[in-house]
Structure formats: C-alpha cells, structure tokens
Motif scaffolding. Structure first.
Motif, PDB file in Angstrom:
ATOM      1  N   GLU A 135      36.353  42.743  31.428  1.00 32.05           N
ATOM      2  CA  GLU A 135      35.050  43.233  31.900  1.00 32.05           C
ATOM      3  C   GLU A 135      34.380  42.183  32.781  1.00 32.05           C
ATOM      4  OE1 GLU A 135      32.308  46.046  32.531  1.00 32.05           O
ATOM      5  OE2 GLU A 135      34.082  46.332  31.288  1.00 32.05           O
ATOM      6  N   ARG A 136      34.438  40.947  32.348  1.00 31.99           N
ATOM      7  CA  ARG A 136      33.862  39.838  33.128  1.00 31.99           C
ATOM      8  C   ARG A 136      34.572  39.716  34.471  1.00 31.99           C
ATOM      9  NH1 ARG A 136      35.152  34.154  32.984  1.00 31.99           N
ATOM     10  NH2 ARG A 136      33.438  32.978  33.851  1.00 31.99           N
ATOM     11  N   SER A 137      35.879  39.869  34.463  1.00 33.20           N
ATOM     12  CA  SER A 137      36.659  39.804  35.694  1.00 33.20           C
ATOM     13  C   SER A 137      36.252  40.910  36.662  1.00 33.20           C
ATOM     14  CB  SER A 137      38.152  39.920  35.361  1.00 33.20           C
ATOM     15  OG  SER A 137      38.923  39.975  36.519  1.00 33.20           O
ATOM     16  N   LYS A 138      36.033  42.115  36.129  1.00 35.04           N
ATOM     17  CA  LYS A 138      35.591  43.228  36.981  1.00 35.04           C
ATOM     18  C   LYS A 138      34.241  42.920  37.610  1.00 35.04           C
ATOM     19  CE  LYS A 138      37.981  46.888  34.468  1.00 35.04           C
ATOM     20  NZ  LYS A 138      37.801  48.054  33.578  1.00 35.04           N
ATOM     21  N   LYS A 139      33.310  42.393  36.803  1.00 38.77           N
ATOM     22  CA  LYS A 139      31.980  42.059  37.326  1.00 38.77           C
ATOM     23  C   LYS A 139      32.067  40.983  38.406  1.00 38.77           C
ATOM     24  CE  LYS A 139      29.326  43.359  33.241  1.00 38.77           C
ATOM     25  NZ  LYS A 139      28.513  42.887  32.125  1.00 38.77           N
ATOM     26  N   LEU A 140      32.914  39.976  38.159  1.00 35.87           N
ATOM     27  CA  LEU A 140      33.067  38.914  39.156  1.00 35.87           C
ATOM     28  C   LEU A 140      33.691  39.457  40.438  1.00 35.87           C
ATOM     29  CD1 LEU A 140      34.227  35.927  36.942  1.00 35.87           C
ATOM     30  CD2 LEU A 140      32.068  36.147  38.164  1.00 35.87           C
ATOM     31  N   GLU A 141      34.629  40.364  40.296  1.00 36.01           N
ATOM     32  CA  GLU A 141      35.250  40.968  41.474  1.00 36.01           C
ATOM     33  C   GLU A 141      34.224  41.778  42.267  1.00 36.01           C
ATOM     34  OE1 GLU A 141      37.999  41.912  44.369  1.00 36.01           O
ATOM     35  OE2 GLU A 141      38.059  40.357  42.826  1.00 36.01           O
ATOM     36  N   GLU A 142      33.382  42.528  41.567  1.00 32.77           N
ATOM     37  CA  GLU A 142      32.315  43.287  42.232  1.00 32.77           C
ATOM     38  C   GLU A 142      31.351  42.343  42.944  1.00 32.77           C
ATOM     39  OE1 GLU A 142      30.471  45.758  39.276  1.00 32.77           O
ATOM     40  OE2 GLU A 142      32.279  46.956  38.988  1.00 32.77           O
ATOM     41  N   GLN A 143      31.012  41.246  42.267  1.00 31.76           N
ATOM     42  CA  GLN A 143      30.102  40.269  42.875  1.00 31.76           C
ATOM     43  C   GLN A 143      30.754  39.620  44.105  1.00 31.76           C
ATOM     44  OE1 GLN A 143      28.858  37.086  40.305  1.00 31.76           O
ATOM     45  NE2 GLN A 143      27.320  36.364  41.751  1.00 31.76           N
ATOM     46  N   ARG A 144      32.051  39.331  44.003  1.00 27.54           N
ATOM     47  CA  ARG A 144      32.767  38.732  45.140  1.00 27.54           C
ATOM     48  C   ARG A 144      32.719  39.672  46.347  1.00 27.54           C
ATOM     49  NH1 ARG A 144      37.317  39.109  47.833  1.00 27.54           N
ATOM     50  NH2 ARG A 144      38.113  40.773  46.522  1.00 27.54           N
ATOM     51  N   LYS A 145      32.940  40.956  46.081  1.00 27.85           N
ATOM     52  CA  LYS A 145      32.894  41.938  47.180  1.00 27.85           C
ATOM     53  C   LYS A 145      31.480  42.037  47.762  1.00 27.85           C
ATOM     54  CE  LYS A 145      36.756  44.787  45.642  1.00 27.85           C
ATOM     55  NZ  LYS A 145      37.181  46.096  45.099  1.00 27.85           N
ATOM     56  N   TYR A 146      30.477  42.032  46.884  1.00 23.07           N
ATOM     57  CA  TYR A 146      29.086  42.123  47.351  1.00 23.07           C
ATOM     58  C   TYR A 146      28.705  40.907  48.190  1.00 23.07           C
ATOM     59  CZ  TYR A 146      24.008  42.225  47.386  1.00 23.07           C
ATOM     60  OH  TYR A 146      22.711  42.206  47.777  1.00 23.07           O
ATOM     61  N   VAL A 147      29.142  39.740  47.778  1.00 26.71           N
ATOM     62  CA  VAL A 147      28.809  38.505  48.485  1.00 26.71           C
ATOM     63  C   VAL A 147      29.366  38.536  49.907  1.00 26.71           C
ATOM     64  CG1 VAL A 147      29.334  36.017  48.517  1.00 26.71           C
ATOM     65  CG2 VAL A 147      28.555  37.082  46.436  1.00 26.71           C
ATOM     66  N   GLN A 148      30.406  39.303  50.149  1.00 28.59           N
ATOM     67  CA  GLN A 148      31.015  39.378  51.479  1.00 28.59           C
ATOM     68  C   GLN A 148      30.378  40.455  52.366  1.00 28.59           C
ATOM     69  OE1 GLN A 148      35.154  39.936  50.535  1.00 28.59           O
ATOM     70  NE2 GLN A 148      35.475  37.764  50.140  1.00 28.59           N
ATOM     71  N   THR A 149      29.389  41.165  51.847  1.00 30.77           N
ATOM     72  CA  THR A 149      28.752  42.231  52.630  1.00 30.77           C
ATOM     73  C   THR A 149      27.620  41.686  53.484  1.00 30.77           C
ATOM     74  OG1 THR A 149      27.152  42.783  50.907  1.00 30.77           O
ATOM     75  CG2 THR A 149      29.266  43.964  50.855  1.00 30.77           C
ATOM     76  N   ASP A 150      27.295  42.449  54.512  1.00 30.76           N
ATOM     77  CA  ASP A 150      26.170  42.080  55.383  1.00 30.76           C
ATOM     78  C   ASP A 150      24.849  42.112  54.614  1.00 30.76           C
ATOM     79  OD1 ASP A 150      27.855  41.698  57.517  1.00 30.76           O
ATOM     80  OD2 ASP A 150      27.496  43.694  58.386  1.00 30.76           O
ATOM     81  N   SER A 151      24.721  43.046  53.698  1.00 31.86           N
ATOM     82  CA  SER A 151      23.485  43.155  52.901  1.00 31.86           C
ATOM     83  C   SER A 151      23.198  41.852  52.174  1.00 31.86           C
ATOM     84  CB  SER A 151      23.600  44.276  51.882  1.00 31.86           C
ATOM     85  OG  SER A 151      23.779  45.507  52.509  1.00 31.86           O
ATOM     86  N   TYR A 152      24.215  41.275  51.562  1.00 29.80           N
ATOM     87  CA  TYR A 152      24.036  40.028  50.819  1.00 29.80           C
ATOM     88  C   TYR A 152      23.685  38.896  51.778  1.00 29.80           C
ATOM     89  CZ  TYR A 152      25.010  35.914  48.009  1.00 29.80           C
ATOM     90  OH  TYR A 152      24.917  34.708  47.371  1.00 29.80           O
ATOM     91  N   ILE A 153      24.398  38.836  52.887  1.00 29.30           N
ATOM     92  CA  ILE A 153      24.157  37.759  53.854  1.00 29.30           C
ATOM     93  C   ILE A 153      22.718  37.834  54.376  1.00 29.30           C
ATOM     94  CG2 ILE A 153      24.828  36.870  56.124  1.00 29.30           C
ATOM     95  CD1 ILE A 153      27.717  37.825  55.400  1.00 29.30           C
ATOM     96  N   ILE A 154      22.269  39.028  54.696  1.00 28.13           N
ATOM     97  CA  ILE A 154      20.889  39.206  55.171  1.00 28.13           C
ATOM     98  C   ILE A 154      19.897  38.809  54.082  1.00 28.13           C
ATOM     99  CG2 ILE A 154      19.183  40.946  55.858  1.00 28.13           C
ATOM    100  CD1 ILE A 154      21.536  42.393  57.297  1.00 28.13           C
ATOM    101  N   GLU A 155      20.161  39.261  52.872  1.00 28.28           N
ATOM    102  CA  GLU A 155      19.269  38.940  51.741  1.00 28.28           C
ATOM    103  C   GLU A 155      19.163  37.433  51.542  1.00 28.28           C
ATOM    104  OE1 GLU A 155      19.343  39.501  46.901  1.00 28.28           O
ATOM    105  OE2 GLU A 155      20.409  40.969  48.129  1.00 28.28           O
ATOM    106  N   MET A 156      20.277  36.730  51.573  1.00 27.24           N
ATOM    107  CA  MET A 156      20.263  35.283  51.365  1.00 27.24           C
ATOM    108  C   MET A 156      19.602  34.566  52.543  1.00 27.24           C
ATOM    109  SD  MET A 156      21.335  34.413  48.442  1.00 27.24           S
ATOM    110  CE  MET A 156      20.636  35.880  47.728  1.00 27.24           C
ATOM    111  N   GLU A 164      38.492  39.739  22.827  1.00 27.19           N
ATOM    112  CA  GLU A 164      38.248  38.712  23.849  1.00 27.19           C
ATOM    113  C   GLU A 164      38.884  39.116  25.178  1.00 27.19           C
ATOM    114  OE1 GLU A 164      39.497  34.846  22.530  1.00 27.19           O
ATOM    115  OE2 GLU A 164      38.177  34.897  20.787  1.00 27.19           O
ATOM    116  N   LEU A 165      40.068  39.713  25.100  1.00 26.30           N
ATOM    117  CA  LEU A 165      40.747  40.165  26.305  1.00 26.30           C
ATOM    118  C   LEU A 165      39.929  41.250  27.009  1.00 26.30           C
ATOM    119  CD1 LEU A 165      43.252  40.109  28.141  1.00 26.30           C
ATOM    120  CD2 LEU A 165      44.263  41.831  26.634  1.00 26.30           C
ATOM    121  N   ASP A 166      39.413  42.191  26.236  1.00 21.24           N
ATOM    122  CA  ASP A 166      38.559  43.236  26.817  1.00 21.24           C
ATOM    123  C   ASP A 166      37.323  42.629  27.468  1.00 21.24           C
ATOM    124  OD1 ASP A 166      40.290  45.216  26.042  1.00 21.24           O
ATOM    125  OD2 ASP A 166      39.152  45.768  24.246  1.00 21.24           O
ATOM    126  N   SER A 167      36.722  41.679  26.777  1.00 23.54           N
ATOM    127  CA  SER A 167      35.525  41.017  27.300  1.00 23.54           C
ATOM    128  C   SER A 167      35.845  40.287  28.606  1.00 23.54           C
ATOM    129  CB  SER A 167      34.998  40.035  26.258  1.00 23.54           C
ATOM    130  OG  SER A 167      33.957  39.265  26.777  1.00 23.54           O
TER     131      SER A 167
END
Length: 102
Positions: free
Chosen positions: A62-83, A56-59
C-alpha cells in the motif's frame, strides 16, 4: 519339583518381559505426546509470524502504491506550478501576485 520351579521361573520371566515392554511402550507414547504438543505450539507460533509478515507485506505494498502515485504527481505540470508558486513565489506573466502581510 524342578519342573514346577522352572515353569514358575518361566512365568515370572514372561511377566517381567511384559511389564518391561509395556513400560517402554508407555514411555515412548508419553515422549511422542510431548513432542507432538511441542510441534503444535511451534506451528501456531509460525502461523502467527506468517500472518504478521503478510500484514506487513500488505502495508508495504500500500505504501509503495502511494509513493508511486506521489512520484507520478510530482512529475506533472500541476505539481511544478504549485511548487513554483508556493516555494518560489513565482506567477505567470499575465497574473498579479497578491501577498498577505504577516
């Protein structure tokens, strides 16, 4: 004759003492065996629980890493333009928006 009788009683008492001590030792051995078996079962259960928690800790890591990647992506210009294009229908000033009819 009294001497033979005392000797016979002493031998009988010694045998009784030996049987008593043997019985006590065997009883303790049985009790310890049962207790050791019980402890082994509990150890196996705890090891299984530990493995489950580690998985469960590993899972979650992994989920935390994905959320962190998503958080970083959401702050990019690419995401803002896409939305802005997707949700609000906005375009850059030099672009022409073409929408399909539904």
């Amino acid at each position: 004759m009294a001497r033979k009788r005392k000797k016979a009683i002493a031998i009988l008492e010694n045998k009784f003492a030996i049987v008593t001590v043997t019985t006590v030792v065997l009883s303790m051995a049985i009790i310890l065996g049962v207790k050791v078996n019980s402890i082994k079962k509990e150890l196996v259960q705890r090891e299984s629980y530990k493995q489950k928690i580690l998985e469960e800790l590993d899972s979650e890591n992994e989920r935390s890493k994905k959320l962190e990647e998503q958080r970083k992506y959401v702050q990019t210009d690419s995401y803002i333009i896409e939305m802005a294009r997707e949700k609000l229908g906005l375009v850059f000033p030099n672009e022409i928006a073409i929408k399909a009819e539904k």
